[in-house]
Design an enzyme around this catalytic site. Structure first.
Site, PDB file in Angstrom:
ATOM      1  N   ASP A  23      -9.176  -5.756  -4.942  1.00  0.00           N
ATOM      2  CA  ASP A  23      -8.683  -4.506  -4.352  1.00  0.00           C
ATOM      3  C   ASP A  23      -9.119  -3.355  -5.254  1.00  0.00           C
ATOM      4  O   ASP A  23      -8.495  -3.072  -6.270  1.00  0.00           O
ATOM      5  CB  ASP A  23      -7.159  -4.564  -4.228  1.00  0.00           C
ATOM      6  CG  ASP A  23      -6.569  -3.316  -3.584  1.00  0.00           C
ATOM      7  OD1 ASP A  23      -7.328  -2.364  -3.295  1.00  0.00           O
ATOM      8  OD2 ASP A  23      -5.343  -3.292  -3.357  1.00  0.00           O
ATOM      9  N   HIS A  47      -8.431  -4.665  -0.466  1.00  0.00           N
ATOM     10  CA  HIS A  47      -7.096  -4.109  -0.270  1.00  0.00           C
ATOM     11  C   HIS A  47      -6.364  -4.776   0.893  1.00  0.00           C
ATOM     12  O   HIS A  47      -5.143  -4.953   0.855  1.00  0.00           O
ATOM     13  CB  HIS A  47      -7.200  -2.598  -0.030  1.00  0.00           C
ATOM     14  CG  HIS A  47      -5.872  -1.912   0.055  1.00  0.00           C
ATOM     15  ND1 HIS A  47      -4.931  -1.971  -0.943  1.00  0.00           N
ATOM     16  CD2 HIS A  47      -5.324  -1.154   1.043  1.00  0.00           C
ATOM     17  CE1 HIS A  47      -3.859  -1.268  -0.595  1.00  0.00           C
ATOM     18  NE2 HIS A  47      -4.073  -0.773   0.608  1.00  0.00           N
ATOM     19  N   ASP A  48      -7.090  -5.161   1.926  1.00  0.00           N
ATOM     20  CA  ASP A  48      -6.472  -5.776   3.101  1.00  0.00           C
ATOM     21  C   ASP A  48      -5.825  -7.124   2.805  1.00  0.00           C
ATOM     22  O   ASP A  48      -5.134  -7.676   3.663  1.00  0.00           O
ATOM     23  CB  ASP A  48      -7.512  -5.956   4.209  1.00  0.00           C
ATOM     24  CG  ASP A  48      -7.582  -4.751   5.138  1.00  0.00           C
ATOM     25  OD1 ASP A  48      -6.768  -3.821   4.957  1.00  0.00           O
ATOM     26  OD2 ASP A  48      -8.452  -4.730   6.024  1.00  0.00           O
ATOM     27  N   SER A  67       0.838  -1.189   0.000  1.00  0.00           N
ATOM     28  CA  SER A  67       0.000   0.000   0.000  1.00  0.00           C
ATOM     29  C   SER A  67       0.886   1.258   0.000  1.00  0.00           C
ATOM     30  O   SER A  67       1.731   1.420  -0.876  1.00  0.00           O
ATOM     31  CB  SER A  67      -0.937  -0.037   1.214  1.00  0.00           C
ATOM     32  OG  SER A  67      -1.913   0.965   1.146  1.00  0.00           O
ATOM     33  N   ARG A  83     -11.779   6.684  10.251  1.00  0.00           N
ATOM     34  CA  ARG A  83     -11.402   5.274  10.188  1.00  0.00           C
ATOM     35  C   ARG A  83     -12.510   4.427   9.569  1.00  0.00           C
ATOM     36  O   ARG A  83     -12.246   3.494   8.804  1.00  0.00           O
ATOM     37  CB  ARG A  83     -11.086   4.760  11.594  1.00  0.00           C
ATOM     38  CG  ARG A  83     -10.679   3.284  11.646  1.00  0.00           C
ATOM     39  CD  ARG A  83      -9.471   3.018  10.771  1.00  0.00           C
ATOM     40  NE  ARG A  83      -8.953   1.669  10.960  1.00  0.00           N
ATOM     41  CZ  ARG A  83      -7.985   1.132  10.226  1.00  0.00           C
ATOM     42  NH1 ARG A  83      -7.422   1.850   9.272  1.00  0.00           N
ATOM     43  NH2 ARG A  83      -7.563  -0.078  10.453  1.00  0.00           N
TER      44      ARG A  83
END
Length: 367
Positions: free
Chosen positions: A309, A342-343, A140, A210
């Site tokens: 992602d 994405h994680d 990332s 967040r």
């Protein structure tokens, strides 16, 4: 590590008399050729792997990747994690004292960029006597730093590993970051960035920021599979509460993640790091030509992306691959069909982990 020599920043400002927190794993060999730098992403730090004796629950953020016998094997490599300037995990940041005022920097902490971080990391490597890294690696935002290393210090790394990253943020990504920043900036407890002196924390702003970010790190499929439209109250028997509280499991999960994040992360740091994400664009000074921006690189490259992602999509990694191939660089590219969004770069996936392991085996054989 303390640095008294000012760090010149891209903004024109300087950071003087600053500290960098770093953590190392494994042993540096005699000729210092086995060092690997791991660059952290937005909310991570120098604590890449393992646990502390007095904090058994504080597991390093890439512990499944780094350690003895793991893909980045610390029985072979000397791994360094560095906390970047502006962060809130030990390196000099907004909550530290500004030597010019005797008060916390707050919003007066200078804006930092990916390139500024790379320059700071290079200084730390100098102090450790490491003239060239076997590899620089990151996922990332960390992948942006690895890519910047290959451009800025082409002779100081032999391999560059860029995971789930991008050569620049899309317009949509910049928009998400701005909405998250506005949540913080408009929180009454932010106090223009000087909330430390007021003894408060802009928790609501951090929480919403967040929550926004977390949504973008997950895929629709993974969220649907994990939460679906399940109600939080199992005894509700399908009945809605018809209000603005928490009905759905996904709402409960996001609020939990937001609350947890706001308890340990710094609001000014969040603003700084998301701006660093926005500003990164190595092709900007080359008329938008990424191949030209990468023309001076010398490293061999490994890139990996994940099909779901949508924040840093595989198309962005392919842009980097194409630009490197245009420069006749050696490139290994893995596009992993994974459902996690994405994680995924932080999670266990045998194909992904085996690809990284195989690449580091090659790096090891080349030492």
């Amino acid at each position: 590590m303390h640095f008294s020599e000012p760090l010149q920043l891209q903004s024109g400002a300087q950071l003087r008399d600053y500290m960098l927190m770093y953590e190392t794993y494994g042993a540096l060999n005699a000729d210092k050729s086995n060092a690997v730098l791991v660059c952290h992403a937005l909310n991570a730090s120098h604590h890449v792997a393992g646990v502390y004796a007095d904090q058994p629950n504080n597991v390093g953020w890439w512990d499944n990747m780094v350690g003895p016998g793991k893909p980045l094997d610390t029985d072979k490599f000397f791994v360094i994690g560095i906390n970047n300037p502006g962060s809130c995990f030990g390196s000099t940041g907004p909550m530290h004292i500004n030597p010019d005022t005797g008060k916390p920097y707050g919003a007066a902490f200078p804006v930092v960029t990916v390139e500024d971080w790379v320059n700071a990391q290079a200084r730390l490597a100098d102090q450790l006597g490491i003239a060239q890294f076997a590899a620089v690696m990151g996922g990332s935002l960390g992948g942006m730093q690895a890519l910047a290393w290959s451009i800025m210090y082409p002779d100081r790394l032999r391999h560059c590993l860029v995971i789930a990253s991008t050569p620049k943020l899309s317009t949509q990504n910049i928009a998400f970051n701005d909405v998250a920043r506005q949540a913080i900036l408009t929180d009454p407890d932010y106090h223009g960035g000087d909330f430390y002196e007021h003894g408060v924390v802009p928790k609501n702003g951090l929480k919403v920021a967040r929550m926004i970010g977390h949504i973008t790190y997950l895929s629709d499929d993974s969220m649907g599979e994990k939460f679906g439209r399940k109600l939080r109250d199992a005894e509700a028997d399908g009945a809605y509460k018809f209000g603005f509280g928490v009905d759905f499991e996904i709402e409960s999960y996001l609020r939990y993640q937001g609350d947890k994040f706001s308890s340990y992360f710094d609001a000014n740091t969040y603003l700084l790091i998301t701006k660093a994400l926005d500003y990164f664009d190595p092709a900007r000074h080359h008329g938008g030509d990424l191949a030209q921006a990468l023309a001076g690189t010398k490293a061999e490259f490994f890139l990996a992306s994940f099909t779901t992602d949508w924040r840093f999509s595989p198309e962005r990694s392919r842009e980097i691959v194409d630009a490197l191939i245009a420069n006749r660089r050696q490139v290994t590219y893995a596009e992993i069909d994974a459902p996690h969004g994405h994680d995924a770069f932080l999670l266990e996936d045998a194909r992904y982990m085996n690809m990284v392991r195989a690449y580091y085996d090659r790096v090891w054989k080349g030492l």
